[in-house]
Design an enzyme around this catalytic site. Structure first.
Site, PDB file in Angstrom:
ATOM      1  CG  PHE A   1      82.748 -16.366  42.072  1.00 33.84           C
ATOM      2  CD1 PHE A   1      83.940 -17.000  41.755  1.00 33.84           C
ATOM      3  CD2 PHE A   1      82.667 -15.632  43.240  1.00 33.84           C
ATOM      4  CE1 PHE A   1      85.050 -16.900  42.597  1.00 33.84           C
ATOM      5  CE2 PHE A   1      83.759 -15.526  44.092  1.00 33.84           C
ATOM      6  CZ  PHE A   1      84.949 -16.157  43.764  1.00 33.84           C
TER       7      PHE A   1
ATOM      8  N   GLY B   1      73.691 -14.224  42.967  1.00 29.25           N
ATOM      9  CA  GLY B   1      72.408 -13.660  42.525  1.00 29.25           C
ATOM     10  C   GLY B   1      71.775 -14.537  41.463  1.00 29.25           C
ATOM     11  NE  ARG B   2      67.532 -10.839  38.889  1.00 26.31           N
ATOM     12  CZ  ARG B   2      66.384 -10.325  38.482  1.00 26.31           C
ATOM     13  NH1 ARG B   2      65.856 -10.737  37.355  1.00 26.31           N
ATOM     14  NH2 ARG B   2      65.793  -9.403  39.186  1.00 26.31           N
TER      15      ARG B   2
ATOM     16  CD  GLU C   1      88.748 -10.460  29.520  1.00 30.66           C
ATOM     17  OE1 GLU C   1      88.324 -11.614  29.575  1.00 30.66           O
ATOM     18  OE2 GLU C   1      88.309  -9.605  28.702  1.00 30.66           O
TER      19      GLU C   1
END
Ligand code: 2GW
Ligand code: MN
Length: 296
Positions: free
Chosen positions: A65, A68-69, A246
């Site tokens: 993935f 965005g930034r 997680e």
């Protein structure tokens, strides 16, 4: 009974009916209580694994993935390094999940390797960006991956391959020992300790790192769907597990034991100093760029 007494044969899983040798190592745990191998350098002959998997026509999908930034910050280095080190002997399909498909770098891929872009929406909270990967992976397995690949590996993008990450890592369900916890006592594991969360656990086997997990497409589908369900139940109850996806993955892997465990060679951090048991590093955490990336 441990599968890994020196010289003992080990079955690769239902999907492959040939057996391969695994050797033991005196200085580290090479077998779990339930008989799954823990893969360390020196335990396997890489060429032997590659040949067996080629003979069995194994194919691998990698999901990553870059929302965005994180795309500009990490994706290109991740993919270029994967081309050099990830499952080089086998056909590989990369699935890049992003909200900005037009920014995915155009990388020259080796023969037998391809890349698909999957558009996803950008969640405003970073915890949701991370957790919602579970839903997106399960959907992609159902709609595409299961038709093309027997195995899947799911990765964080903020890391770089630096050594062989090969077919010895493939198995029916594969989990990674977290580099910070593999030599620590259980009491220090950062499991979710809130009884109101579905990720709650008092004891477990290991602390697994969600930056790398995998297995057959069937098992990874079940893993990601189940984690997504428990994440959504938490949302309904207005709780969030300590380490988000997680924590849910750790709970799942406690209830469904992995058939293969990867040593921290498969995801190491250079911030940890010298360790005598670490003979090679295969994947390294990239430097965190929190100041510019975690602005929400
Ligand atoms: C994440 C945190 C803060 C700001 C942005 C993001 C972010 C993450 C993002 O803007 N865009 C994005 O694509 N991601 C994806 O989520 C990306 O693939 C990234 O590697 C992954 C997990 O976020 P990351 O790598 O910043 O979190 P870590 O390295 O602290 O990850 C551990 O804990 C996470 C849960 O908090 C996950 O379980 C992860 O798998 C763990 O390695
Ligand atoms: Mn990460």
């Amino acid at each position: 009974r441990c599968h890994l007494a020196p010289g003992e044969k080990l079955k690769l899983g239902n999907s492959i009916d040939t057996s391969l040798d695994l050797w033991s190592r005196g200085d580290v745990q090479t077998c779990t209580d339930w008989g799954a191998p823990v893969i360390w350098d020196g335990m396997f002959d890489p060429d032997h694994y590659d040949q067996e998997h080629r003979r069995n026509h194994s194919s691998v999908s990698l999901t990553v993935f870059a929302v965005g930034r994180y795309l500009d910050a990490y994706l290109e280095a991740f993919l270029l390094s994967a081309e050099r080190h990830f499952m080089v002997a086998l056909p590989v399909t990369y699935y890049v999940f992003t909200d900005v498909p037009e920014r995915v770098p155009n990388i020259q891929l080796g023969p037998g390797r391809s890349l698909k872009v999957v558009k996803v929406q950008r969640h405003s909270r970073w915890q949701d960006i991370s957790m919602m990967r579970m839903r997106a992976i399960a959907d992609a397995i159902e709609s595409q991956i299961r038709r093309y690949s027997r195995y899947i590996f799911c990765f964080d993008v903020d890391q770089v391959f630096v050594g062989r990450f090969g077919s010895e890592a493939l198995g029916d369900s594969v989990a990674l020992l977290h580099a910070y916890y593999y030599h620590r006592p259980q009491s220090l594991y950062t499991y979710d300790r809130n009884p109101r969360s579905r990720a709650y656990m008092e004891t477990g086997d290991f602390y697994y790192h969600a930056a790398v997990f995998g297995g057959s497409w069937q098992n990874v589908k079940n893993m990601t769907e189940t984690c997504y369900q428990t994440i959504m139940e938490d949302k309904e109850n207005q709780v969030e597990a300590l380490w988000h996806d997680e924590s849910h993955l750790n709970k799942y892997l406690w209830l469904h034991k992995p058939s293969r465990v990867l040593s921290p060679e498969y995801c190491w951090s250079s911030d940890i100093g010298y360790r005598g048991d670490m003979h090679v590093t295969r994947l390294l955490w990239a430097k965190k760029k929190y100041d510019t990336l975690r602005i929400t």
